[in-house]
Write a protein that holds these residues in place. Structure first.
Motif, PDB file in Angstrom:
ATOM      1  N   LEU A 205     -26.511  17.045   2.457  1.00  0.00           N
ATOM      2  CA  LEU A 205     -25.368  17.699   3.086  1.00  0.00           C
ATOM      3  C   LEU A 205     -24.410  16.690   3.689  1.00  0.00           C
ATOM      4  O   LEU A 205     -23.185  16.895   3.682  1.00  0.00           O
ATOM      5  CB  LEU A 205     -25.847  18.694   4.142  1.00  0.00           C
ATOM      6  CG  LEU A 205     -26.655  19.891   3.629  1.00  0.00           C
ATOM      7  CD1 LEU A 205     -26.910  20.885   4.753  1.00  0.00           C
ATOM      8  CD2 LEU A 205     -25.961  20.582   2.467  1.00  0.00           C
ATOM      9  N   GLU A 206     -24.950  15.605   4.232  1.00  0.00           N
ATOM     10  CA  GLU A 206     -24.074  14.548   4.758  1.00  0.00           C
ATOM     11  C   GLU A 206     -23.195  13.982   3.640  1.00  0.00           C
ATOM     12  O   GLU A 206     -21.987  13.788   3.822  1.00  0.00           O
ATOM     13  CB  GLU A 206     -24.919  13.424   5.375  1.00  0.00           C
ATOM     14  CG  GLU A 206     -25.455  13.745   6.758  1.00  0.00           C
ATOM     15  CD  GLU A 206     -26.242  12.579   7.315  1.00  0.00           C
ATOM     16  OE1 GLU A 206     -26.378  11.557   6.592  1.00  0.00           O
ATOM     17  OE2 GLU A 206     -26.721  12.683   8.450  1.00  0.00           O
ATOM     18  N   LEU A 209     -20.414  16.465   2.666  1.00  0.00           N
ATOM     19  CA  LEU A 209     -19.341  16.580   3.652  1.00  0.00           C
ATOM     20  C   LEU A 209     -18.489  15.306   3.716  1.00  0.00           C
ATOM     21  O   LEU A 209     -17.270  15.385   3.891  1.00  0.00           O
ATOM     22  CB  LEU A 209     -19.923  16.892   5.025  1.00  0.00           C
ATOM     23  CG  LEU A 209     -18.922  17.488   6.013  1.00  0.00           C
ATOM     24  CD1 LEU A 209     -18.471  18.863   5.549  1.00  0.00           C
ATOM     25  CD2 LEU A 209     -19.513  17.579   7.405  1.00  0.00           C
ATOM     26  N   TRP A 212     -15.838  15.365   0.989  1.00  0.00           N
ATOM     27  CA  TRP A 212     -14.726  16.277   1.261  1.00  0.00           C
ATOM     28  C   TRP A 212     -13.862  15.776   2.420  1.00  0.00           C
ATOM     29  O   TRP A 212     -12.641  15.908   2.401  1.00  0.00           O
ATOM     30  CB  TRP A 212     -15.254  17.674   1.566  1.00  0.00           C
ATOM     31  CG  TRP A 212     -15.538  18.452   0.320  1.00  0.00           C
ATOM     32  CD1 TRP A 212     -16.701  18.485  -0.393  1.00  0.00           C
ATOM     33  CD2 TRP A 212     -14.620  19.285  -0.384  1.00  0.00           C
ATOM     34  NE1 TRP A 212     -16.572  19.296  -1.496  1.00  0.00           N
ATOM     35  CE2 TRP A 212     -15.298  19.806  -1.513  1.00  0.00           C
ATOM     36  CE3 TRP A 212     -13.299  19.654  -0.172  1.00  0.00           C
ATOM     37  CZ2 TRP A 212     -14.692  20.670  -2.421  1.00  0.00           C
ATOM     38  CZ3 TRP A 212     -12.696  20.521  -1.070  1.00  0.00           C
ATOM     39  CH2 TRP A 212     -13.382  21.013  -2.187  1.00  0.00           C
ATOM     40  N   SER A 213     -14.514  15.234   3.436  1.00  0.00           N
ATOM     41  CA  SER A 213     -13.751  14.808   4.613  1.00  0.00           C
ATOM     42  C   SER A 213     -12.803  13.658   4.297  1.00  0.00           C
ATOM     43  O   SER A 213     -11.801  13.457   4.984  1.00  0.00           O
ATOM     44  CB  SER A 213     -14.709  14.390   5.733  1.00  0.00           C
ATOM     45  OG  SER A 213     -15.454  13.245   5.347  1.00  0.00           O
ATOM     46  N   TRP A 220     -13.452  18.777   9.878  1.00  0.00           N
ATOM     47  CA  TRP A 220     -14.783  18.831   9.264  1.00  0.00           C
ATOM     48  C   TRP A 220     -15.879  18.605  10.304  1.00  0.00           C
ATOM     49  O   TRP A 220     -15.778  17.698  11.125  1.00  0.00           O
ATOM     50  CB  TRP A 220     -14.896  17.783   8.159  1.00  0.00           C
ATOM     51  CG  TRP A 220     -13.949  18.019   7.018  1.00  0.00           C
ATOM     52  CD1 TRP A 220     -12.756  17.392   6.800  1.00  0.00           C
ATOM     53  CD2 TRP A 220     -14.109  18.963   5.967  1.00  0.00           C
ATOM     54  NE1 TRP A 220     -12.161  17.882   5.673  1.00  0.00           N
ATOM     55  CE2 TRP A 220     -12.971  18.855   5.128  1.00  0.00           C
ATOM     56  CE3 TRP A 220     -15.079  19.897   5.629  1.00  0.00           C
ATOM     57  CZ2 TRP A 220     -12.787  19.631   3.996  1.00  0.00           C
ATOM     58  CZ3 TRP A 220     -14.912  20.674   4.500  1.00  0.00           C
ATOM     59  CH2 TRP A 220     -13.776  20.543   3.694  1.00  0.00           C
ATOM     60  N   LEU A 222     -20.328  18.635  10.679  1.00  0.00           N
ATOM     61  CA  LEU A 222     -21.686  18.841  10.187  1.00  0.00           C
ATOM     62  C   LEU A 222     -22.480  19.467  11.324  1.00  0.00           C
ATOM     63  O   LEU A 222     -22.718  18.825  12.345  1.00  0.00           O
ATOM     64  CB  LEU A 222     -22.319  17.524   9.743  1.00  0.00           C
ATOM     65  CG  LEU A 222     -23.729  17.637   9.143  1.00  0.00           C
ATOM     66  CD1 LEU A 222     -23.711  18.433   7.847  1.00  0.00           C
ATOM     67  CD2 LEU A 222     -24.315  16.253   8.888  1.00  0.00           C
ATOM     68  N   LEU A 245     -16.808  25.108  -0.201  1.00  0.00           N
ATOM     69  CA  LEU A 245     -15.911  24.280   0.608  1.00  0.00           C
ATOM     70  C   LEU A 245     -14.477  24.348   0.075  1.00  0.00           C
ATOM     71  O   LEU A 245     -13.522  24.378   0.859  1.00  0.00           O
ATOM     72  CB  LEU A 245     -16.410  22.841   0.620  1.00  0.00           C
ATOM     73  CG  LEU A 245     -17.736  22.619   1.369  1.00  0.00           C
ATOM     74  CD1 LEU A 245     -18.257  21.213   1.129  1.00  0.00           C
ATOM     75  CD2 LEU A 245     -17.576  22.885   2.864  1.00  0.00           C
ATOM     76  N   GLU A 259     -17.199  24.027   8.929  1.00  0.00           N
ATOM     77  CA  GLU A 259     -18.512  23.489   9.305  1.00  0.00           C
ATOM     78  C   GLU A 259     -19.538  23.766   8.221  1.00  0.00           C
ATOM     79  O   GLU A 259     -19.607  24.859   7.664  1.00  0.00           O
ATOM     80  CB  GLU A 259     -18.979  24.112  10.623  1.00  0.00           C
ATOM     81  CG  GLU A 259     -20.329  23.580  11.094  1.00  0.00           C
ATOM     82  CD  GLU A 259     -20.743  24.130  12.457  1.00  0.00           C
ATOM     83  OE1 GLU A 259     -20.202  23.642  13.457  1.00  0.00           O
ATOM     84  OE2 GLU A 259     -21.583  25.058  12.482  1.00  0.00           O
ATOM     85  N   LEU A 260     -20.360  22.774   7.949  1.00  0.00           N
ATOM     86  CA  LEU A 260     -21.470  22.873   7.007  1.00  0.00           C
ATOM     87  C   LEU A 260     -22.761  22.713   7.790  1.00  0.00           C
ATOM     88  O   LEU A 260     -22.929  21.738   8.529  1.00  0.00           O
ATOM     89  CB  LEU A 260     -21.352  21.791   5.929  1.00  0.00           C
ATOM     90  CG  LEU A 260     -22.448  21.731   4.866  1.00  0.00           C
ATOM     91  CD1 LEU A 260     -22.494  23.018   4.051  1.00  0.00           C
ATOM     92  CD2 LEU A 260     -22.227  20.528   3.945  1.00  0.00           C
ATOM     93  N   VAL A 273     -21.564  27.787   5.206  1.00  0.00           N
ATOM     94  CA  VAL A 273     -20.231  27.177   5.258  1.00  0.00           C
ATOM     95  C   VAL A 273     -19.347  28.131   6.048  1.00  0.00           C
ATOM     96  O   VAL A 273     -19.094  29.258   5.612  1.00  0.00           O
ATOM     97  CB  VAL A 273     -19.654  26.952   3.851  1.00  0.00           C
ATOM     98  CG1 VAL A 273     -18.226  26.443   3.946  1.00  0.00           C
ATOM     99  CG2 VAL A 273     -20.520  25.973   3.062  1.00  0.00           C
TER     100      VAL A 273
END
Length: 360
Positions: A205-206, A209, A212-213, A220, A222, A245, A259-260, A273
Motif C-alpha cells: 500500500l505504501e 500511494l 500516486w502522490s 494524500w 496513508l 484511486l 486516504e488509503l 479508499v
C-alpha cells in the motif's frame, strides 16, 4: 449418463408393471380384500409417473389399461355380490385424481424446460458478449497503434508543438486505456485471471500511494494499515486500487484528502479508499459496479470515463473470493475491498499511521 438414466427408468417401469399385475391377481383371488391391492395399483402408478413422466400417448394407454383392469374386476365382483356397486365410483375418482396430478406434473416439466432454455440462451449470450469484447478489443488495438505511430512521426517531422497532434495522441491514449480494460473484463471469468501469492500489505500500500502522490496533487494520506500478508495477485490488486484511486481523483479537487487504509476483519482484510469529494447519489452504491455504469450520466466525459473501472474492481475482488462496496456519508465516498486469506502479523496485528504531503 443419459443411457444409464434411461435404463433406470425402464427398470422402474418394468417393476411397476410386475407389481400392478401381481395386485390385479390379488384382486381376483381375494375379492373381499380387493380394495387394498386396488389402491396399491393407483398409488404406485402415481409414484411411477413422478419418476418417469410419460408422453401423452403412453400415459393414456397405461391409464386405460389400469381403468379397464381394476374396473372390470370390481364390476365382476359387484355382479357376484362380493362387492358393493358403490365401489365402482372409486375407479373414475382415482382416474380423475391421477389426471390432475398428470396435468400439474406436465406444467412443471414445461416450466423446467423453459427455464433450462432461458439459462442456456443467457449463457450463450454471455459467452458471445465475452468473445465480442475480446475480439473487438484486439481488432481495434492494431489501427490505434498504427495511428499513434504516424502521429508521433508527424510530430517529430514538424519540429514544433502542435496542439492538434497532442490532442489526437491524448485521445488515442484514452482509447488504448479503454481497450486494455475491455480485454481485462473479457478474461475476468477465466480460471487463470488471478495468480495469487503472498503480499506484504504495508509495503504494498505504501508503494501504491507513493506512485500516486508523486503525480497527482491531492491531500494524500496513508491511514491505519493492518500488518500482515494477503494471499492475492499483486498485479490485479494494484489494478483495482489504481482504479479506485483514479476514481477518487476524478471527483476531488487538489485541496481534498484521499486516504488509503487497511484493517483486519476476522480472517479478512478490508482495504478502503476514502475521499472528500462530492459523494454518491442515493441508490447508486450497487449500480456503479456494473459495466458501463456511471453514478452520474450528466458528468463530463473527462470525469465520467467509460464506466469500466469499478466493474474491473468488482471482477478482481470476486476473482479472489472477496467483495467490493461503497458508501457515502458526511461528505465524500468510501470504497471498500474485502479479501479473504489474510494472515495478520501477531495475534492482534499492528497498525501504523503515516502522512504523505504533496504540494499543490
Amino acid at each position: 449418463m443419459a443411457g444409464i438414466a434411461s435404463l433406470r427408468h425402464r427398470a422402474i417401469e418394468v417393476a411397476w408393471f410386475a407389481f400392478a399385475g401381481a395386485n390385479l391377481v390379488a384382486m381376483e383371488l381375494w375379492p373381499n380384500w380387493e380394495t387394498i391391492p386396488f389402491h396399491f395399483i393407483w398409488i404406485s402408478l402415481t409414484l411411477v409417473y413422478g419418476f418417469r413422466i410419460w408422453a401423452p400417448r403412453p400415459t393414456g394407454i397405461v391409464l386405460g389399461l389400469v381403468i379397464a383392469g381394476t374396473g372390470s374386476l370390481i364390476l365382476s365382483d359387484a355382479f357376484s355380490g362380493s362387492q358393493l356397486w358403490g365401489e365402482l365410483f372409486e375407479v373414475p375418482l382415482m382416474a380423475a385424481m391421477f389426471l390432475a396430478m398428470v396435468w400439474h406434473a406436465r406444467r412443471r416439466q414445461d416450466a423446467v424446460r423453459r427455464l433450462e432454455r432461458e439459462v442456456a440462451e443467457r449463457a450463450e449470450l454471455l459467452s458471445q458478449q465475452k468473445r465480442f469484447l475480446h475480439d473487438v478489443s484486439h481488432e481495434l488495438r492494431t489501427p490505434v497503434t498504427i495511428a499513434r505511430g504516424h502521429l508521433e512521426v508527424l510530430r517529430r517531422l514538424n519540429g514544433k508543438p502542435a496542439q492538434e497532434i497532442e490532442v489526437a495522441l491524448d485521445e488515442l491514449g484514452r482509447i488504448e486505456h479503454i481497450l486494455e480494460r475491455l480485454l481485462l473484463l473479457a478474461k475476468s471469468k477465466q480460471p487463470d485471471f488471478v495468480a495469487p501469492e503472498e503480499v506484504d500489505v504495508q509495503a504494498f500500500l505504501e508503494d501504491v500511494l507513493v506512485r500516486w502522490s508523486g503525480t497527482v496533487p491531492r491531500g494524500w494520506r496513508l491511514g491505519e494499515v493492518a500488518a500482515g500478508t494477503l494471499h492475492a495477485d499483486p498485479e490485479a490488486l494494484r489494478i483495482a486500487l489504481d482504479a479506485l484511486l483514479d476514481n477518487a481523483v476524478k471527483y476531488t479537487e487538489p485541496p481534498d484528502a484521499i486516504e488509503l487504509s487497511a484493517r483486519r476483519s476476522g480472517h479478512d482484510l478490508v482495504i478502503e479508499v476514502s475521499d472528500e469529494g462530492q459523494g454518491l447519489p442515493p441508490g447508486e452504491t450497487e449500480r456503479i459496479f456494473e459495466r458501463f455504469a456511471r453514478a452520474d450520466s450528466a458528468r463530463s466525459r473527462a470525469e465520467g470515463g467509460a464506466g469500466l473501472g469499478l466493474a474491473i474492481v468488482d471482477a478482481i475482488a470476486k476473482a479472489h473470493g472477496g467483495t467490493c462496496s461503497a458508501h457515502s456519508g458526511g461528505g465524500g465516498t468510501v470504497f471498500s475491498l474485502r479479501f479473504p486469506e489474510f494472515a495478520a502479523a501477531g495475534a492482534v496485528g499492528s497498525a501504523r499511521r503515516a502522512g504523505l504531503a504533496v504540494p499543490s
